[in-house]
Structures are given as C-alpha cells and as structure tokens.
Design a protein around this motif. Structure first.
Motif, PDB file in Angstrom:
ATOM      1  N   MET A  69      65.840  36.069  -1.895  1.00  0.00           N
ATOM      2  CA  MET A  69      66.960  35.291  -2.420  1.00  0.00           C
ATOM      3  C   MET A  69      66.469  34.212  -3.371  1.00  0.00           C
ATOM      4  SD  MET A  69      69.417  34.712   0.870  1.00  0.00           S
ATOM      5  CE  MET A  69      68.963  35.605   2.327  1.00  0.00           C
ATOM      6  N   TYR A  71      67.789  30.379  -4.341  1.00  0.00           N
ATOM      7  CA  TYR A  71      68.708  29.294  -4.012  1.00  0.00           C
ATOM      8  C   TYR A  71      68.700  28.304  -5.172  1.00  0.00           C
ATOM      9  CZ  TYR A  71      70.137  24.798  -2.011  1.00  0.00           C
ATOM     10  OH  TYR A  71      70.724  23.580  -1.784  1.00  0.00           O
ATOM     11  N   LEU A 102      69.505  38.123  -4.215  1.00  0.00           N
ATOM     12  CA  LEU A 102      70.783  37.458  -4.015  1.00  0.00           C
ATOM     13  C   LEU A 102      70.642  36.011  -4.472  1.00  0.00           C
ATOM     14  CD1 LEU A 102      73.684  37.622  -2.937  1.00  0.00           C
ATOM     15  CD2 LEU A 102      72.780  36.869  -0.713  1.00  0.00           C
ATOM     16  N   ILE A 104      72.131  32.339  -4.565  1.00  0.00           N
ATOM     17  CA  ILE A 104      73.035  31.510  -3.767  1.00  0.00           C
ATOM     18  C   ILE A 104      73.040  30.094  -4.340  1.00  0.00           C
ATOM     19  CG2 ILE A 104      73.330  30.428  -1.497  1.00  0.00           C
ATOM     20  CD1 ILE A 104      72.270  32.931  -0.225  1.00  0.00           C
ATOM     21  N   SER A 154      77.732  33.073  -3.707  1.00  0.00           N
ATOM     22  CA  SER A 154      76.652  34.019  -3.967  1.00  0.00           C
ATOM     23  C   SER A 154      77.074  34.922  -5.116  1.00  0.00           C
ATOM     24  CB  SER A 154      76.310  34.825  -2.716  1.00  0.00           C
ATOM     25  OG  SER A 154      77.468  35.413  -2.160  1.00  0.00           O
ATOM     26  N   ALA A 159      77.398  36.990   0.942  1.00  0.00           N
ATOM     27  CA  ALA A 159      76.182  37.027   1.742  1.00  0.00           C
ATOM     28  C   ALA A 159      76.552  37.572   3.122  1.00  0.00           C
ATOM     29  CB  ALA A 159      75.586  35.627   1.868  1.00  0.00           C
TER      30      ALA A 159
END
Length: 180
Positions: A69, A71, A102, A104, A154, A159
C-alpha cells in the motif's frame, strides 16, 4: 517543473516548503520539523516537492510505502497555484509510480465547504470513501493532543477489512511513533 526530495532541499526552498506544510494543516494534524525529519529517516517514508522553473514551491506530498500500500499522509498545493491541476498531477504521478498498490489517504469529514470540495476532488481522481469508523490520534502528545475523526479513502476500490486493520496497525506502530 522539477521534483525533489524534501531531504534534498535547503535554505529558502526548505523554508517555503515547510511554510506551505504548516499553513496547509492544523497543528494537531502535523508534526514539528524535528519529528518530520525523524519520520523521513524511516526507510518507508517518502517525500516529493514540486518546484516551478523559478524555484517556487508548487506542491508537496509526504507518503509511506508499506505492505503493498501507499499511504498519502500529506498533500498540499501552493494556494497561489491552485486551480492549475497541480494536485491532480501529483496524485496521478503517485498512481503511476506505484501501479497495483492500494493508495490510501485521509480527509476530514465533509461537513464544511472546503472539506466537501476536497472530497469531490479525490472522488474525481477515482478515490472512494471507505465505510470504516476511523479516529486519527493527534501528532501532538500530552495536553496538546487532539484526536479527531477522519474519512479514509482508497483509490479505485474499497479497502478490505484486513487492509483497513493492517492500515490502522501500521498507523499505531509506525506513523504515530513520530508524534511530538
């Protein structure tokens, strides 16, 4: 446009970047310079600063890589340069740099006009609101602490509960360790 790492800035540019950071986020949502520099020493932390041809700060993004991921912790655009697709360009570049991960980020609940605009900005870029209740502790400790509710977004999809759990664990074990 030139892109540099915050750690590679100095003098007037560094001061302008830090001023943009401080003006863009309330005190309880940001670190001191010392704490941010400590965070940047973590191998998972990243920063990008966008400068125009004259060396003016256009935008900054501070983010973390972990467990498949990305962030996005802080994204700010120079107020004098808003409306030029700089923020969307920064987000699109991050998505290009980390395909398959992903992405976020957090925003304040869309209760005020600026927060609603921010929500729509990220939705236009393909982000979705996640249904999880999320309280972000303050970046300040002690009597200055101010935990606050945020909305987790996201890119491209929600998520999973497992990803959300992993995210909150990463926040507790890593991100919040760099609070003042």
């Amino acid at each position: 446009m030139r892109i540099v790492d915050f750690k590679d800035t100095s003098g007037a540019v560094r001061e302008k970047v830090w001023r943009l950071y401080e003006e863009s986020f309330p005190a309880h949502e940001r670190r001191s310079l010392t704490a941010q520099e400590q965070a940047f020493a973590d191998c998972r932390a990243r920063s990008k600063v966008m400068l125009d041809d004259e060396g003016e700060v256009m935008a900054l993004v501070f983010y973390w890589l972990y467990a498949g991921m990305v962030y996005v912790e802080f994204l700010a655009v120079n107020p004098a340069m808003r409306g030029r697709n700089i923020g969307s360009g920064v987000v699109e570049r991050l998505l290009e740099l980390y395909p398959g991960k992903l992405v976020i980020l957090e925003i304040e609940p869309p209760q005020e006009e600026m927060a609603v605009r921010r929500l729509h900005f990220y939705e236009r870029l393909g982000f979705v609101r996640n249904p999880y209740n999320y309280i972000h502790p303050s970046y300040r400790k002690g009597t200055d602490a101010c935990p606050h509710e945020l909305v987790l977004m996201s890119h491209g999809r929600l998520a999973t509960e497992k990803e959300f759990s992993g995210f909150t664990e990463f926040m507790r074990e890593v991100i919040w360790e760099y609070a003042d």
